[in-house]
Scaffold this active site. Structure first.
Site, PDB file in Angstrom:
ATOM      1  NE  ARG A 578      66.661  60.788  62.237  1.00 48.62           N
ATOM      2  CZ  ARG A 578      67.450  59.823  62.700  1.00 48.62           C
ATOM      3  NH1 ARG A 578      68.286  59.207  61.892  1.00 48.62           N
ATOM      4  NH2 ARG A 578      67.368  59.452  63.971  1.00 48.62           N
ATOM      5  CB  SER A 639      61.384  67.536  69.687  1.00 42.14           C
ATOM      6  OG  SER A 639      61.705  66.269  69.176  1.00 42.14           O
ATOM      7  CG  ASP A 693      63.706  66.000  71.401  1.00 42.02           C
ATOM      8  OD1 ASP A 693      64.280  66.855  70.693  1.00 42.02           O
ATOM      9  OD2 ASP A 693      63.197  66.254  72.512  1.00 42.02           O
TER      10      ASP A 693
HETATM   11  C1  0WK Z   1      68.376  63.986  67.011  1.00 42.74           C
HETATM   12  C2  0WK Z   1      67.126  63.297  67.564  1.00 42.74           C
HETATM   13  C3  0WK Z   1      65.951  64.230  67.499  1.00 42.74           C
HETATM   14  C4  0WK Z   1      66.313  65.511  68.226  1.00 42.74           C
HETATM   15  C5  0WK Z   1      67.540  66.078  67.639  1.00 42.74           C
HETATM   16  C6  0WK Z   1      67.956  67.292  68.367  1.00 42.74           C
HETATM   17  O1  0WK Z   1      66.838  62.149  66.816  1.00 42.74           O
HETATM   18  O2  0WK Z   1      64.842  63.672  68.046  1.00 42.74           O
HETATM   19  O3  0WK Z   1      65.245  66.399  68.140  1.00 42.74           O
HETATM   20  O4  0WK Z   1      68.611  65.162  67.696  1.00 42.74           O
HETATM   21  O5  0WK Z   1      69.093  67.817  67.775  1.00 42.74           O
HETATM   22  P1  0WK Z   1      69.040  68.898  66.609  1.00 42.74           P
HETATM   23  O6  0WK Z   1      68.740  68.190  65.401  1.00 42.74           O
HETATM   24  O7  0WK Z   1      68.033  69.895  67.006  1.00 42.74           O
HETATM   25  O8  0WK Z   1      70.409  69.471  66.602  1.00 42.74           O
HETATM   26  C1  BGC Z   2      61.192  71.692  73.132  1.00 47.22           C
HETATM   27  C2  BGC Z   2      61.428  70.365  73.782  1.00 47.22           C
HETATM   28  C3  BGC Z   2      62.505  69.596  73.057  1.00 47.22           C
HETATM   29  C4  BGC Z   2      63.728  70.425  72.916  1.00 47.22           C
HETATM   30  C5  BGC Z   2      64.829  69.731  72.174  1.00 47.22           C
HETATM   31  C6  BGC Z   2      62.500  72.414  72.962  1.00 47.22           C
HETATM   32  O1  BGC Z   2      62.316  73.575  72.254  1.00 47.22           O
HETATM   33  O2  BGC Z   2      60.328  72.476  73.900  1.00 47.22           O
HETATM   34  O3  BGC Z   2      60.270  69.638  73.812  1.00 47.22           O
HETATM   35  O4  BGC Z   2      62.793  68.446  73.781  1.00 47.22           O
HETATM   36  O5  BGC Z   2      63.429  71.616  72.248  1.00 47.22           O
HETATM   37  O6  BGC Z   2      64.471  69.447  70.905  1.00 47.22           O
END
Ligand code: 0WK
Ligand code: BGC
Ligand code: BGC
Length: 953
Positions: A578, A639, A693
Site C-alpha cells: 500500500r 516487513s 510492520d
Molecule cells: C497490515 C499492515 C501491514 C502488515 C499486514 C500483515 O498494514 O504492515 O504487514 O497487516 O498482515 P497480512 O497482510 O500479512 O495478513
Molecule cells: C518478517 C517480519 C514481519 C512479519 C510480519 C515476517 O516474515 O520477518 O519482519 O514483521 O513477517 O509481516
C-alpha cells in the site's frame, strides 16, 4: 391433525374384513352352526344401532365384541394421515403440540456398502421380550458368501427385567462371557454391536440415552442414561473378556441393515415382535436436529407411542383400555399395545374372559388361568389362529388354560384371535403406509419403489400377518411398489454391519486423534515455549547466539500526540503493498491509501525490479493524489528482518514470506529505495524512516492508547516488537530510556529449540518452502503456512483411508490449493457443515459428511496450535516488560494487525486466553489496528521530523 372417526360397518365391509385364511365370515359360521336369531341380522340394525342393551345370545355378544376390532379403510387412512403428520412435525423439531412419535436419528447414514467385513459380537436386548441373544457374526465383505452366525439365546428372569439396571447389564455381560466360553473365538479384540430395542436419543453411533422403557422392561437407574456406558461398565465388572462396544442400534435398524445383499438395499426396517417399530432412510436435510443438508440418515420412528395423546380414541376398544390400565406403562405405547406380540395374547385373553363372563363362551365358565394376566401368549394365539393347526390344537390350548371347551367355542376363539391379529396387521399397515408416504414426500417421488426389511416373531410365526399387511398397504398406498424382505437371522447381521461401519469410524477416529495429538499443546508445553522465548530474548538482546535477533528499531518513544504534517508511507510485506498519504493534525490522522499488487515474479525477481516497481506505484499514487513534484517525508514499513543502524538505515538480513528478490539481502533497503527514486528522475522523495510492520502497528495503536508498547503481526508472516529498556540492549549505547525492539520471532526455533513440537507436517511444509530451515515459529503460526499444514494432514489422513474413502485427488496434491482463509471460513460458527462441504467440493474433493467433520477438526487443531504458540510468545514479551520494570502487576496494550488474527473466528480469543493463562500478572489489552502500520510509519516519521526540528532550533 385429522381425527380418527368412530364408524359402523356395512355388512359388505364386515364380510370383506374377517376372512383371512379363507374362513367363512363369522355370521355365516354362526348360521352354519345354527346360531339362532342371526337371520334377523341382514338389514336389521344391531342392538347398539338401536342403542339398546346387548341381547344375551352368544353370537350377538361375540359379534358385538369383534365389531370393536374392525378398523375401516377410512379409519386406516386417518391413522396413516395422522401418523404422517406427527412424523413430519417431529422431524421439523416442532415442540408443540408435542408429537407422539419421536423420529430419532440413529447416526446410520447409509445402507450397507457390502464392503463391511470382520468378526463381530452382537448382543440383542429387548427385541424378543424376556430373552436376549448373543451372536458371533462374520462379514465377508464383497466376497459375498455368507457365514451363518453362531448365536445363543438367554432367558432373562422377570426380576432382572424389573430390577435395578445394573443387574440387567451384569446379566447381559454374564451372557456374553458364557457365550464366549462356549464358543471360543480366535481374536482378543472383540468388537460388539449392541442392538437395544427401546426408544433412545442417540448422540453418536456409540452413545445412546434411554428415553423410556417399553414392553416388559422397567429397570431402575437406566432411563436418561447412556446404555452403552452401562454395558461397558458391566463388561468391565465382569472382567472376563475385553469387549469394545463400538455401536448401539435399534432393532429396526439392524433389521433394515441385515437385508440380504443383492435383494436390497432395504430402506425401511419394520419389526413386529414383542413390540413394534419401524425405521427408514430420511433425507438428512429434513431432520431438524441434524446440521446436515445432504445425504440420508436412518430415523427410528418409535411409532409404538403413536396415539399416546388419545388420537387413537375411536379405534381403541374397551379391551385395549383394560390392557393398558394393567400394563407396566399405562397411557404409553398405546399403538404398540394394539400390534406388539407382547400384547396380542393378552387382548385375546381379555376378550375371551369378557365373553366367558357373559356366557357367550365356555358355557359362561372362566378359569384362574383365563382370568390371570399374560396367561395367553403370542405363541398360543398364532397356533390357535393357524388354519392348519385345526380345532384339536385349539382345544388343547384352551384346556391347558383350564377351560371346558364347547362345540363352537374353539371356532369362536379362533375368530377372536383372527380379529385381534387382523386389526394388528392392518394398523401396522396403516403405520407403514404413513412411512411410505413420508418417503414419497421426502424424495418428491409419486411412484416409489422400495424394499422393506421385516423382522420379529409375529412375522415369523404368523404367516398371514404379512399378507394382511401387504394387502392393506396396497390399499392405502397403491402407487408404492413395495417388496417385503424377511431379514436374515433377525437383524443380527444388520447390527454387525452397523458395527463394522462404527468400527471403521472408530478406527478412523483413533487415527485422527493420533495424527492431531501433536497439535494439542498442553499448559506445560506452552509454558516451556514461553520460557525458551524469554531466554532467547535475553540472549538476543545481549548479542549472544539466539534464534531471536532482537533488532533495535531506533524508535525510542511512542507518539505523544504533538505530531503534525503530511507524510507519505509505504507498507510492503503483507498481503497487499500500500502507498498512503497520512495527514496528522490536531484533530487526528486522515489517511488516503491505495493498494498495489506485487506480482510473484517481481517479489522473486531482481531487487532493482522490485524497487522500481515500488517507485512506479508511488508515482502513480502521487499523480492520483495530485502530489506530483511534492517531496513529502516518507515512512517505509518494510516487513522483513532488517538490522537497523538508524531510523533510516535498515540492512535486510534475509527475505521471508515468499519474497526472494535478488541483490537485496545484506543491502540497506533505504538505499535501494533511494536508488530507485534516483532512477526515476521525476520523483523527489524524502525517505525519513524505515520501520517494521510490528513497529508501525504499535505506533499506530499507541497514537490512540499510550499504554500500547507491543506490536504484533499475525498475517502472511508473524512477528512482534516491544518497548525494551535501553540498558538491556547491548548493541545500542545508553542506559536510560527505551528502545523498540523488533524481535523477528518468526525465526524462533530455527536453532532447533522447537524440535519437540515440530511435526512431520511442519517438516513437509518447511522442505517445500523457499527458505527451508528458516522461520520455524512463523511456519507453525502464520497465514502463509497454515493452509499448507492442513493440506499435508489431509493427504496423510487420505493415505490412511480415514478421509475421502482413501482416494487421493490431484487437486489435494496441489501446493497452496488449501488457502488459510478456508480455515477461517470452515471454523466459523455460523457456517454449517454443509458450507464446509461446499468449500471442499469447490476443491473437487468427493466427500461424505464424516469427511467434512474431520476436515473441520484438522483446521481447528492447526489454528488452535498456532494461536496458542502466538499467545505463549506474547506472554513471554509482556512478562519481560513486567520483570524489566520490577512490577507486581503490569497493564499493557498490544497493537495487532494481520489477516489471520483479524479474520479467523477464534484465533484472537485463543491468543488472549493463552496470555491470561501464562502471564496472569499482566493485564493485556489487544487493540486491533484499524489503519495498518502505514499510519504507524508516518507517525514514526513525524516523531523523527519533530525531533530533527528541535535539533535545528
Ligand atoms: C497490515 C499492515 C501491514 C502488515 C499486514 C500483515 O498494514 O504492515 O504487514 O497487516 O498482515 P497480512 O497482510 O500479512 O495478513
Ligand atoms: C518478517 C517480519 C514481519 C512479519 C510480519 C515476517 O516474515 O520477518 O519482519 O514483521 O513477517 O509481516
Ligand atoms: C421400542 C422400539 C423397538 C420396538 C421393536 C418398541 O417398544 O420402543 O425401540 O424398535 O419395540 O422391538
Amino acid at each position: 391433525m385429522p381425527h380418527i372417526e368412530r364408524e359402523e360397518l356395512t355388512p359388505e365391509e364386515s364380510d370383506q374384513l374377517l376372512l383371512p385364511g379363507g374362513r367363512p365370515p363369522l355370521w355365516k359360521h354362526m348360521e352354519s352352526i345354527g346360531a339362532v336369531g342371526l337371520q334377523q341380522r341382514e338389514g336389521v340394525p344391531s342392538c347398539s344401532q338401536k342403542g339398546l342393551p346387548c341381547p344375551s345370545d352368544s353370537s350377538e355378544l361375540v359379534l358385538e365384541c369383534l365389531q370393536q376390532f374392525k378398523v375401516t379403510q377410512t379409519q386406516l387412512q386417518q391413522i396413516q394421515t395422522s401418523l404422517l403428520g406427527s412424523m413430519e412435525q417431529a422431524l421439523g423439531g416442532q415442540a408443540s403440540p408435542a408429537s407422539t412419535v419421536r423420529m430419532l436419528p440413529t447416526y446410520v447414514g447409509s445402507t450397507p456398502h457390502g464392503t463391511e467385513q470382520g468378526d463381530f459380537l452382537v448382543l440383542e436386548l429387548g427385541a424378543t421380550g424376556a430373552s436376549l441373544r448373543v451372536l458371533w457374526v462374520t462379514l465377508m465383505g464383497t466376497e459375498g458368501h455368507r457365514m451363518e452366525p453362531r448365536s445363543q439365546e438367554f432367558v432373562i428372569p422377570p426380576e432382572v427385567m424389573l430390577g435395578p439396571g445394573q443387574q440387567l447389564f451384569d446379566f447381559a455381560a454374564h451372557c456374553l462371557s458364557e457365550f464366549l466360553d462356549a464358543f471360543p473365538v480366535s481374536t482378543q479384540d472383540l468388537q460388539l454391536g449392541f442392538s437395544f430395542s427401546f426408544p433412545c436419543h442417540q448422540t453418536g453411533l456409540d452413545r445412546s440415552t434411554l428415553i423410556s422403557w417399553t414392553k416388559g422392561f422397567r429397570c431402575s437407574g437406566v432411563e436418561g442414561h447412556d446404555v452403552v456406558q452401562l454395558l461397558r461398565d458391566a463388561i468391565k465388572r465382569q472382567g472376563a473378556y475385553n469387549i469394545d462396544v463400538v455401536a448401539v442400534v435399534n432393532d429396526t435398524v439392524g433389521t433394515m441393515m441385515g437385508c440380504e445383499p443383492g435383494v436390497g438395499p432395504c430402506e425401511v426396517g419394520l419389526v413386529v415382535d414383542t413390540g413394534t417399530n419401524a425405521c427408514y432412510m430420511e433425507e438428512a436435510r429434513h431432520v431438524a436436529v441434524l446440521d446436515e443438508d445432504r445425504g440420508r440418515v436412518c430415523v427410528s420412528v418409535e411409532w409404538g407411542s403413536f396415539g399416546d395423546d388419545e388420537a387413537l380414541g375411536p379405534v381403541l376398544t374397551t379391551f385395549d383400555h383394560a390392557l393398558d390400565r394393567e400394563s407396566l406403562n399405562p397411557g404409553a405405547q398405546r399403538f404398540e399395545k394394539m400390534i406388539g406380540g407382547l400384547y396380542l395374547g393378552e387382548l385375546v385373553r381379555l376378550v375371551l374372559a369378557h365373553l366367558a363372563q357373559r356366557g357367550a363362551l365356555f358355557g359362561g365358565c372362566t378359569s384362574p388361568a383365563l382370568l390371570s394376566r399374560g396367561s395367553i401368549l403370542l405363541q398360543h394365539v398364532t397356533e390357535m389362529e393357524d388354519p392348519l393347526a385345526g380345532a384339536a390344537r385349539v382345544h388343547a390350548i384352551l384346556q391347558d388354560l383350564g377351560l371346558s371347551v364347547g362345540a363352537s367355542d374353539a371356532e369362536l376363539v379362533r375368530y377372536v384371535c383372527t380379529a385381534v391379529f387382523t386389526r394388528a396387521a392392518r394398523l401396522c399397515a396403516a403405520a407403514l403406509a404413513a412411512v411410505l408416504s413420508r418417503l414419497q414426500h421426502s424424495r418428491e417421488q409419486q411412484m416409489l419403489q422400495i424394499a422393506v426389511a421385516t423382522g420379529g416373531r409375529v412375522f415369523e410365526r404368523h404367516p398371514s400377518f404379512l399378507s394382511i399387511l401387504q394387502e392393506t398397504v396396497m390399499l392405502l398406498v397403491p402407487e408404492c411398489d413395495v417388496s417385503f424382505i424377511p431379514s436374515v437371522d433377525g437383524g443380527g447381521r444388520g447390527v454387525a454391519m452397523v458395527t463394522a461401519v462404527a468400527a471403521r469410524l472408530a478406527a478412523h477416529r483413533r487415527l485422527l486423534e493420533e495424527t492431531l495429538a501433536p497439535f494439542r499443546l498442553n499448559r506445560e508445553q506452552l509454558a516451556a515455549v514461553q520460557a525458551q522465548m524469554q531466554e532467547a530474548m535475553a540472549k538476543g538482546l545481549q548479542g549472544e547466539a539466539s534464534s531471536l535477533r532482537m533488532l533495535p528499531t531506533y524508535v525510542r518513544a511512542t507518539p505523544d500526540g504533538s505530531e503534525r504534517g503530511d507524510f507519505l508511507a509505504l507498507d510492503l510485506g503483507g498481503t497487499n503493498f500500500r502507498v498512503l498519504l497520512v495527514r496528522v493534525t490536531a484533530g487526528g490522522v486522515q489517511i488516503t491509501s491505495q493498494v498495489y499488487s506485487i506480482p510473484e515474479c517481481v517479489a522473486q525477481g531482481s531487487g532493482q525490479q522490485l524497487f522500481d516497481h515500488i517507485v512506479d506505484c508511488i508515482v502513480d499514487f502521487q499523480q492520483k493524489q495530485g502530489l506530483s513534484g511534492q517531496s513529502l517525508p516518507l515512512g517505509f514499513t518494510f516487513s522483513f528482518p532488517c538490522r537497523q543502524l538508524g531510523l533510516d538505515q535498515g540492512i535486510l538480513l534475509n527475505w521471508t514470506k515468499g519474497f526472494n528478490a535478488s541483490d537485496c539481502e545484506g543491502q540497506d533497503v533505504v538505499c535501494l529505495l533511494r536508488e530507485a527514486i534516483g532512477r526515476k528522475q521525476a520523483v523527489k522523495l524524502n525517505v525519513v524512516a524505515i520501520v517494521n510492520d510490528t513497529v508501525g502497528t504499535m505506533m499506530s495503536c499507541g497514537y490512540e492508547d499510550p499504554r500500547c508498547e507491543v506490536g504484533l503481526i499475525v498475517g502472511t508472516g508473524t512477528n512482534a516488537c516491544y518497548m525494551e529498556e535501553l540498558r538491556n540492549v547491548a548493541s545500542v549505547a545508553g542506559d536510560s530510556g527505551h528502545m523498540c525492539i523488533n524481535m523477528e520471532w518468526g525465526a524462533f526455533g530455527d536453532d532447533g529449540s522447537l524440535g519437540l513440537l515440530r511435526t512431520c507436517f511442519d517438516a513437509n511444509v518447511d522442505q517445500a518452502s523457499i527458505n527451508p530451515g528458516k522461520q520455524s515459529f512463523e511456519k507453525m503460526i502464520s497465514g502463509m503456512y497454515l493452509g499448507e499444514i492442513v493440506r499435508h494432514i489431509l493427504l496423510h489422513l487420505t493415505s490412511l483411508g480415514v478421509l475421502f474413502r482413501g482416494q487421493q485427488t490431484q487437486r489435494l496434491q496441489t501446493r497452496d490449493i488449501f488457502k488459510t482463509k478456508f480455515l477461517s471460513e470452515i471454523e466459523s460458527d455460523s457456517l454449517a457443515l454443509r458450507q464446509v462441504r461446499a468449500i471442499l467440493e469447490d476443491l473437487g474433493l468427493p466427500l461424505t459428511s464424516d469427511d467434512a467433520l474431520i476436515v473441520l477438526e484438522v483446521c481447528q487443531a492447526v489454528s488452535q496450535r498456532a494461536a496458542q504458540l502466538c499467545g505463549a510468545g506474547v506472554a513471554a514479551v509482556v512478562e519481560k516488560i513486567r520483570e524489566n520494570r520490577g512490577l507486581e502487576e503490569l497493564t499493557v496494550s498490544v497493537g495487532v494487525d494481520g489477516t489471520l488474527y483479524k479474520l479467523h473466528p477464534h484465533f484472537s480469543g485463543l491468543v488472549a486466553a493463552t496470555v491470561r493463562e501464562l502471564a496472569p500478572r499482566c493485564a493485556v489489552t489487544f487493540l486491533q489496528s484499524e489503519d495498518g502500520s502505514g499510519k504507524g510509519a508516518a507517525l514514526v516519521t513525524a516523531v523523527a521530523c519533530r525531533l530533527a526540528q528541535m535539533d535545528h532550533v
